[in-house]
Scaffold this active site. Structure first.
Site, short mmCIF file in Angstrom:
data_model
loop_
_atom_site.label_atom_id
_atom_site.label_comp_id
_atom_site.label_asym_id
_atom_site.label_seq_id
_atom_site.Cartn_x
_atom_site.Cartn_y
_atom_site.Cartn_z
N GLY A 78 0.75 -1.27 0.08
CA GLY A 78 0.01 0.07 -0.01
C GLY A 78 0.97 1.24 -0.19
N SER B 282 1.86 -3.34 -3.73
CA SER B 282 1.96 -2.02 -4.67
C SER B 282 1.78 -2.64 -6.04
CB SER B 282 3.01 -1.21 -4.42
OG SER B 282 2.61 -0.47 -3.16
P1 PGA Z 1 -1.48 -3.46 -1.90
O1 PGA Z 1 -1.75 -4.73 -1.00
O2 PGA Z 1 -1.74 -4.11 -3.37
O3 PGA Z 1 -2.44 -2.34 -1.60
O4 PGA Z 1 -0.17 -2.90 -1.76
C1 PGA Z 1 -1.09 -5.98 -1.04
C2 PGA Z 1 -1.68 -6.80 0.20
O5 PGA Z 1 -1.77 -6.13 1.24
O6 PGA Z 1 -1.69 -7.80 0.14
#
Ligand code: PGA
Length: 236
Positions: free
Chosen positions: A161, A197
């Site tokens: 994230g 991400s």
């Molecule tokens: P993100 O989350 O793709 O929003 O970075 C991945 C996850 O928490 O599994």
């Protein structure tokens, strides 16, 4: 082997959003990709999936074999809702205090009940030693049957994230270390996913690495972008 794409919706969504997502996912045609959708528990029943390439997952499970557990969800409840996969040990749960020992209990509860755990591991900071990740793998799999094929999601905590992505070389290095570890532990095979991400602009470089699939957080809520990624991978 088909690529695996897991959508982790975390604590997001609504009946309305999931109705749209399920409608689009049921129409999606893929050749060689396995999709796993993991909504919050309360929305599991909204996921009437009619697509053979798509399975239902969830984001956690109880670690106790004891019905006196307020707020916990048992394997039999999940099976009743056609759940096949369970995300276990996500860093956002580890942050809430979940320890390796509980993660191991959850993995065993899954395996004893015919559910497939997706075990999340990853280093906290970019500067951390990658061997700490291998310890997480080892602890999670302690005393589990060797004839299973563990699914490990390598998710560097600093990449979740944040919009920050590790170099492909680091993902490859980690993926190899995890595979070697799993083999050393006596398992024949494993599936290694990457999460953190990933979006429509960077998924191609990651999928070109030595991983078997992706665990998607934020982007999985944007269904058109999610489908673009699935199709992009399916066509590879
Ligand atoms: P993100 O989350 O793709 O929003 O970075 C991945 C996850 O928490 O599994």
């Amino acid at each position: 082997m088909p690529k695996v794409i897991v959508a982790n919706y975390k604590m997001n969504g609504s009946k309305k959003l999931y109705a749209t997502i399920v409608k689009k996912i049921n129409k999606l045609k893929v050749m060689d990709t396995r999709i796993v959708l993991c909504p919050p528990f309360v929305y599991l029943d909204e996921f009437r999936l009619k697509n053979r390439s798509v399975s239902l997952g969830c984001q956690d499970i109880t670690n106790e074999d004891n019905s006196k557990s307020t707020g916990q969800i048992s394997p039999s409840m999940l099976l009743e809702f056609r759940v096949k996969y369970v995300i276990v040990g996500h860093s956002e749960r580890r942050k809430l205090g979940e320890k390796d020992e509980q993660i191991n209990e959850k993995v065993k509860i899954c395996l004893n009940n015919g559910l497939l755990p997706i075990i999340c591991v990853g280093e906290e900071k970019k500067s951390d030693k990658l061997d700490s990740v291998l310890l997480q793998v080892e602890q999670a799999l302690k005393s589990t049957p060797k004839d299973t094929s563990p699914i490990i999601a390598y998710e560097p905590v600093w990449a979740i994230g944040t919009g920050k992505l590790p170099e492909v070389a680091r993902i490859n290095r980690m993926s190899k270390k995890i595979r070697d570890k799993i083999r050393d532990l006596g398992y024949q095979n494993c599936v290694v996913l990457y999460g953190g991400s990933v979006n429509k602009d960077n998924f191609k470089e990651i999928i070109s690495s030595e991983i078997d699939g992706l665990l998607l957080g934020g982007v999985s809520l944007r269904i058109d972008e999610f489908i673009e990624i699935v199709k992009g991978i399916d066509n590879e």
